[in-house]
Write a protein that holds these residues in place. Structure first.
Motif, PDB file in Angstrom:
ATOM      1  N   ALA A  84       0.785  -1.611   0.171  1.00  0.00           N
ATOM      2  CA  ALA A  84       0.191   0.172   0.357  1.00  0.00           C
ATOM      3  C   ALA A  84       0.932   1.445  -0.144  1.00  0.00           C
ATOM      4  CB  ALA A  84      -0.787  -0.230   1.132  1.00  0.00           C
ATOM      5  N   VAL A  85       2.197   0.998   1.131  1.00  0.00           N
ATOM      6  CA  VAL A  85       2.853   2.390   0.522  1.00  0.00           C
ATOM      7  C   VAL A  85       3.521   2.806  -0.916  1.00  0.00           C
ATOM      8  CG1 VAL A  85       4.698   3.129   1.547  1.00  0.00           C
ATOM      9  CG2 VAL A  85       3.661   2.042   2.825  1.00  0.00           C
ATOM     10  N   PHE A  97       8.314   4.623  10.457  1.00  0.00           N
ATOM     11  CA  PHE A  97       7.805   4.946   9.558  1.00  0.00           C
ATOM     12  C   PHE A  97       6.285   5.791   9.422  1.00  0.00           C
ATOM     13  CE2 PHE A  97       6.334   4.862   4.996  1.00  0.00           C
ATOM     14  CZ  PHE A  97       6.736   5.393   4.282  1.00  0.00           C
ATOM     15  N   LEU A  98       5.068   4.428   9.715  1.00  0.00           N
ATOM     16  CA  LEU A  98       3.713   4.868  10.058  1.00  0.00           C
ATOM     17  C   LEU A  98       3.536   5.786  10.468  1.00  0.00           C
ATOM     18  CD1 LEU A  98       2.606   1.028   9.106  1.00  0.00           C
ATOM     19  CD2 LEU A  98       3.093   2.867   7.312  1.00  0.00           C
ATOM     20  N   ARG A  99       3.998   5.250  12.308  1.00  0.00           N
ATOM     21  CA  ARG A  99       3.471   6.352  13.303  1.00  0.00           C
ATOM     22  C   ARG A  99       3.986   7.819  12.997  1.00  0.00           C
ATOM     23  NH1 ARG A  99       5.683   8.717  17.733  1.00  0.00           N
ATOM     24  NH2 ARG A  99       7.842   7.904  17.189  1.00  0.00           N
ATOM     25  N   ASN A 100       5.107   7.755  12.003  1.00  0.00           N
ATOM     26  CA  ASN A 100       5.543   9.274  11.939  1.00  0.00           C
ATOM     27  C   ASN A 100       4.848   9.522  10.398  1.00  0.00           C
ATOM     28  OD1 ASN A 100       7.331   9.843  14.116  1.00  0.00           O
ATOM     29  ND2 ASN A 100       8.925   7.870  13.447  1.00  0.00           N
ATOM     30  N   GLY A 101       3.438   9.503  10.274  1.00  0.00           N
ATOM     31  CA  GLY A 101       3.239   9.710   8.795  1.00  0.00           C
ATOM     32  C   GLY A 101       3.753   9.571   7.743  1.00  0.00           C
ATOM     33  N   GLY A 102       4.725   8.863   7.306  1.00  0.00           N
ATOM     34  CA  GLY A 102       4.718   8.714   6.579  1.00  0.00           C
ATOM     35  C   GLY A 102       6.753   9.342   6.718  1.00  0.00           C
ATOM     36  N   SER A 103       7.181   9.887   7.634  1.00  0.00           N
ATOM     37  CA  SER A 103       8.887   9.899   7.562  1.00  0.00           C
ATOM     38  C   SER A 103       9.227   9.834   8.143  1.00  0.00           C
ATOM     39  CB  SER A 103       7.975  12.124   8.390  1.00  0.00           C
ATOM     40  OG  SER A 103       7.631  12.110   9.122  1.00  0.00           O
ATOM     41  N   VAL A 104      10.833  10.245   7.729  1.00  0.00           N
ATOM     42  CA  VAL A 104      11.715   9.291   8.583  1.00  0.00           C
ATOM     43  C   VAL A 104      13.171  10.859   8.117  1.00  0.00           C
ATOM     44  CG1 VAL A 104      13.897   7.936   8.316  1.00  0.00           C
ATOM     45  CG2 VAL A 104      11.501   7.786   7.667  1.00  0.00           C
ATOM     46  N   ALA A 105      13.209  11.546   9.530  1.00  0.00           N
ATOM     47  CA  ALA A 105      14.238  11.997  10.614  1.00  0.00           C
ATOM     48  C   ALA A 105      14.211  13.546   9.807  1.00  0.00           C
ATOM     49  CB  ALA A 105      15.283  11.632   9.795  1.00  0.00           C
ATOM     50  N   GLY A 106      12.538  13.501   9.864  1.00  0.00           N
ATOM     51  CA  GLY A 106      12.265  14.754   9.012  1.00  0.00           C
ATOM     52  C   GLY A 106      11.675  14.804   7.375  1.00  0.00           C
ATOM     53  N   ALA A 107      12.428  13.919   7.407  1.00  0.00           N
ATOM     54  CA  ALA A 107      12.579  13.363   5.408  1.00  0.00           C
ATOM     55  C   ALA A 107      10.062  13.314   4.641  1.00  0.00           C
ATOM     56  CB  ALA A 107      12.848  12.996   4.725  1.00  0.00           C
ATOM     57  N   TRP A 155      -2.020  10.400   2.451  1.00  0.00           N
ATOM     58  CA  TRP A 155      -1.901   8.682   2.113  1.00  0.00           C
ATOM     59  C   TRP A 155      -1.483   7.734   3.374  1.00  0.00           C
ATOM     60  CZ3 TRP A 155      -3.080   6.255  -1.799  1.00  0.00           C
ATOM     61  CH2 TRP A 155      -2.764   5.171  -1.378  1.00  0.00           C
ATOM     62  N   ILE A 156      -0.854   8.382   4.299  1.00  0.00           N
ATOM     63  CA  ILE A 156      -1.087   7.688   5.737  1.00  0.00           C
ATOM     64  C   ILE A 156      -2.278   7.862   6.601  1.00  0.00           C
ATOM     65  CG2 ILE A 156       0.601   7.304   7.758  1.00  0.00           C
ATOM     66  CD1 ILE A 156       2.194   5.549   5.457  1.00  0.00           C
ATOM     67  N   ASP A 157      -2.907   8.758   6.360  1.00  0.00           N
ATOM     68  CA  ASP A 157      -4.079   9.177   7.299  1.00  0.00           C
ATOM     69  C   ASP A 157      -5.404   8.459   6.190  1.00  0.00           C
ATOM     70  OD1 ASP A 157      -2.496  10.955   8.725  1.00  0.00           O
ATOM     71  OD2 ASP A 157      -2.971  12.802   7.598  1.00  0.00           O
ATOM     72  N   PHE A 158      -4.733   8.525   4.792  1.00  0.00           N
ATOM     73  CA  PHE A 158      -6.044   7.783   4.058  1.00  0.00           C
ATOM     74  C   PHE A 158      -5.938   6.031   4.177  1.00  0.00           C
ATOM     75  CE2 PHE A 158      -6.259   4.122   0.345  1.00  0.00           C
ATOM     76  CZ  PHE A 158      -7.269   4.587   0.059  1.00  0.00           C
ATOM     77  N   MET A 159      -4.712   5.428   4.331  1.00  0.00           N
ATOM     78  CA  MET A 159      -4.510   4.315   5.277  1.00  0.00           C
ATOM     79  C   MET A 159      -5.126   2.949   6.337  1.00  0.00           C
ATOM     80  SD  MET A 159      -0.543   3.165   3.518  1.00  0.00           S
ATOM     81  CE  MET A 159      -0.438   1.870   4.532  1.00  0.00           C
ATOM     82  N   ARG A 160      -5.198   4.513   7.814  1.00  0.00           N
ATOM     83  CA  ARG A 160      -5.708   4.948   8.368  1.00  0.00           C
ATOM     84  C   ARG A 160      -7.152   5.318   8.344  1.00  0.00           C
ATOM     85  NH1 ARG A 160      -2.459   8.759  12.656  1.00  0.00           N
ATOM     86  NH2 ARG A 160      -3.685   7.492  13.829  1.00  0.00           N
ATOM     87  N   PRO A 214      -0.501   6.489  18.195  1.00  0.00           N
ATOM     88  CA  PRO A 214       0.114   7.499  17.763  1.00  0.00           C
ATOM     89  C   PRO A 214       0.404   7.776  18.944  1.00  0.00           C
ATOM     90  CG  PRO A 214      -0.209   7.279  16.100  1.00  0.00           C
ATOM     91  CD  PRO A 214      -1.113   5.870  16.562  1.00  0.00           C
ATOM     92  N   GLU A 215      -1.079   7.933  19.881  1.00  0.00           N
ATOM     93  CA  GLU A 215      -0.928   8.913  20.833  1.00  0.00           C
ATOM     94  C   GLU A 215      -0.094   8.439  22.372  1.00  0.00           C
ATOM     95  OE1 GLU A 215      -4.991   8.856  22.563  1.00  0.00           O
ATOM     96  OE2 GLU A 215      -5.918   9.648  20.010  1.00  0.00           O
ATOM     97  N   GLN A 216       0.596   6.891  22.403  1.00  0.00           N
ATOM     98  CA  GLN A 216       1.053   6.581  23.025  1.00  0.00           C
ATOM     99  C   GLN A 216       3.011   6.814  22.279  1.00  0.00           C
ATOM    100  OE1 GLN A 216      -1.289   3.187  23.296  1.00  0.00           O
ATOM    101  NE2 GLN A 216      -1.082   2.873  25.511  1.00  0.00           N
ATOM    102  N   GLY A 217       3.334   6.977  21.258  1.00  0.00           N
ATOM    103  CA  GLY A 217       4.104   6.863  21.067  1.00  0.00           C
ATOM    104  C   GLY A 217       4.914   5.460  20.602  1.00  0.00           C
ATOM    105  N   LEU A 218       4.110   4.756  20.059  1.00  0.00           N
ATOM    106  CA  LEU A 218       4.719   3.284  20.533  1.00  0.00           C
ATOM    107  C   LEU A 218       4.105   2.496  19.286  1.00  0.00           C
ATOM    108  CD1 LEU A 218       5.147   1.721  23.138  1.00  0.00           C
ATOM    109  CD2 LEU A 218       3.009   0.747  23.351  1.00  0.00           C
ATOM    110  N   THR A 219       5.392   2.054  19.025  1.00  0.00           N
ATOM    111  CA  THR A 219       5.713   0.780  17.861  1.00  0.00           C
ATOM    112  C   THR A 219       6.055  -0.764  18.352  1.00  0.00           C
ATOM    113  OG1 THR A 219       5.997   2.899  15.876  1.00  0.00           O
ATOM    114  CG2 THR A 219       7.137  -0.114  16.082  1.00  0.00           C
ATOM    115  N   LEU A 220       5.144  -1.396  18.441  1.00  0.00           N
ATOM    116  CA  LEU A 220       5.152  -3.348  19.023  1.00  0.00           C
ATOM    117  C   LEU A 220       5.328  -4.014  17.667  1.00  0.00           C
ATOM    118  CD1 LEU A 220       4.124  -4.841  21.892  1.00  0.00           C
ATOM    119  CD2 LEU A 220       4.581  -6.164  19.376  1.00  0.00           C
TER     120      LEU A 220
END
Length: 384
Positions: free
Chosen positions: A113-114, A278-288, A295-300, A350-356
């Motif tokens: 999907a990404v 990467f998904l938690r950060n809305g499709g960004s990595v290190a500000g890029a 698109w990530i909003d659409f996936m969610r 995202p609300e917990q800043g968590l990825t497992l």
């Protein structure tokens, strides 16, 4: 002075006998009412958790240890927990480690999907145009009404029967291992409609392979099987693996050169966790911004046909059907997950800043207990 009661009499008066070997006296406090104290957390479990994981360390270590040692939840082979961008826990079963690649099974769908989101952002594809599948564009073919949005949200209407019984008649088994294995997308695309496009949710690995075929034809139109495979492998590497630092990311391809994007993408546990971040950060990595945040909003966003499913992602929401893929009654409804066969999970809150990220082998009746154990870990972290 009365003598202390014998240990056997203490045991008869209380269900728990607390005595230290080698001591002549039994302390009266040992006979107090209440549940027994929890056993010490094993050293291995404590060592797997950072000194400051963002919550009390011992309860987190104990909850993670449950995943690896408890009966009735299958076999956990790897776990990586990230909090606010940092690894705060990492553990592996015997014979597994940080360099081992794990197949994502249906977590691969989210990667696919990404990739499509990148092509939409580049202007190569449009969500609400008819899906560019040549065999559907013949005059009078009702499948011409299927859009890319329908496919991504699992509401194409195609007759794809996932996980049917007996297993050898299940469409994903036929496509992957039997009559469809050499040209998986061709097999999936040849199926007729069983419902009007857009009206019905039907989870389907075959649908994700169609999406992989669309992506491949978009970047390598009309090419040979070998060229299709090479072009997609290069695209996956240049547009996703390298920017995210997922150096282990690799896909499998069928004989027609189509990425098996519904089930056969591999990565290490750490790299699967990076994908979740990467998904938690809305499709960004290190500000890029690697893929547009929209698109990530659409996936969610919940599919119109299923409130607990978005765009190749499961959502922590009530399905309204009795299906409970995650833990809607416990966790925030903003949490979501990539979920794969045999208990592969990337859970993102995202609300917990968590990825497992959990990799392993669990299915059947043990799956609900596994989800409960994962939910217990997530619940340790407060919501913002």
């Amino acid at each position: 002075m009365p003598s202390s009661p014998a240990p056997s009499r203490l045991a008869a008066r209380s269900p728990w006998l607390c005595a230290l070997a080698g001591l002549a006296l039994v302390l009266p406090a040992c006979a107090q009412e209440g549940p027994p104290p929890l056993p010490p957390v094993p050293e291995e479990a404590m060592a797997a958790v950072a000194v400051e994981p963002g919550v009390p360390r011992e309860p987190l270590a104990r909850a993670i240890d449950t995943l690896f040692t408890a009966d009735g939840i299958g076999e956990t082979r790897a776990l990586v927990l990230m909090h606010r961008g940092e690894i705060v826990a990492e553990r592996y079963a015997e014979d597994y480690g940080p360099d081992i690649r794990f197949t994502g099974w249906s977590m691969s769908k989210t990667v696919t999907a990404v990739l499509l989101g990148m092509m939409v952002a580049d202007g190569r594809l449009r969500l609400d145009d008819p899906a560019p599948v040549k065999s559907w564009q013949r005059a009078g073919d009702p499948r011409s009404a299927i859009t890319l949005r329908h496919l991504i949200q699992m509401r194409s209407g195609l007759r794809h029967e996932e996980a049917s019984d007996p297993a050898y008649l299940s469409d994903e088994v036929r496509m992957l291992f039997l009559d469809g294995r050499d040209d998986m997308a061709g097999w999936a695309e040849a199926q007729p409609l069983s419902a009007a496009p857009g009206t019905t949710f039907a989870y389907s690995s075959a649908t994700s392979v169609i999406l992989s075929d669309i992506a491949t034809e978009t970047i390598a139109p009309g090419e040979s099987a070998e060229r299709r495979m090479e072009t997609m492998a290069d695209y996956l590497d240049a547009r996703l693996a390298v920017p995210l630092g997922m150096t282990s990311l690799v896909g499998e391809y069928d004989a027609d050169g189509t990425l098996i994007g519904g089930s056969h993408i591999w990565a290490t546990a750490r790299d699967w966790a990076k994908f979740g971040e990467f998904l938690r950060n809305g499709g960004s990595v290190a500000g890029a911004q690697i893929v547009p945040r929209g698109w990530i909003d659409f996936m969610r966003t919940p599919s119109p046909a299923s409130p607990d499913y978005g765009g190749q992602l499961w959502l922590n929401r009530d399905s309204e059907t009795g299906r409970d893929t995650l833990f809607a009654e416990q966790g925030p409804d903003t949490a979501f997950a990539a979920v794969g066969h045999l208990g592969q999970y990337i859970i993102v809150s995202p609300e917990q800043g968590l990825t497992l990220a959990r990799l392993g082998k669990t299915d059947g009746e043990e799956r609900a207990a596994l989800v409960d154990a994962l939910a217990d870990i997530v619940a340790l972290y407060p919501e913002r």
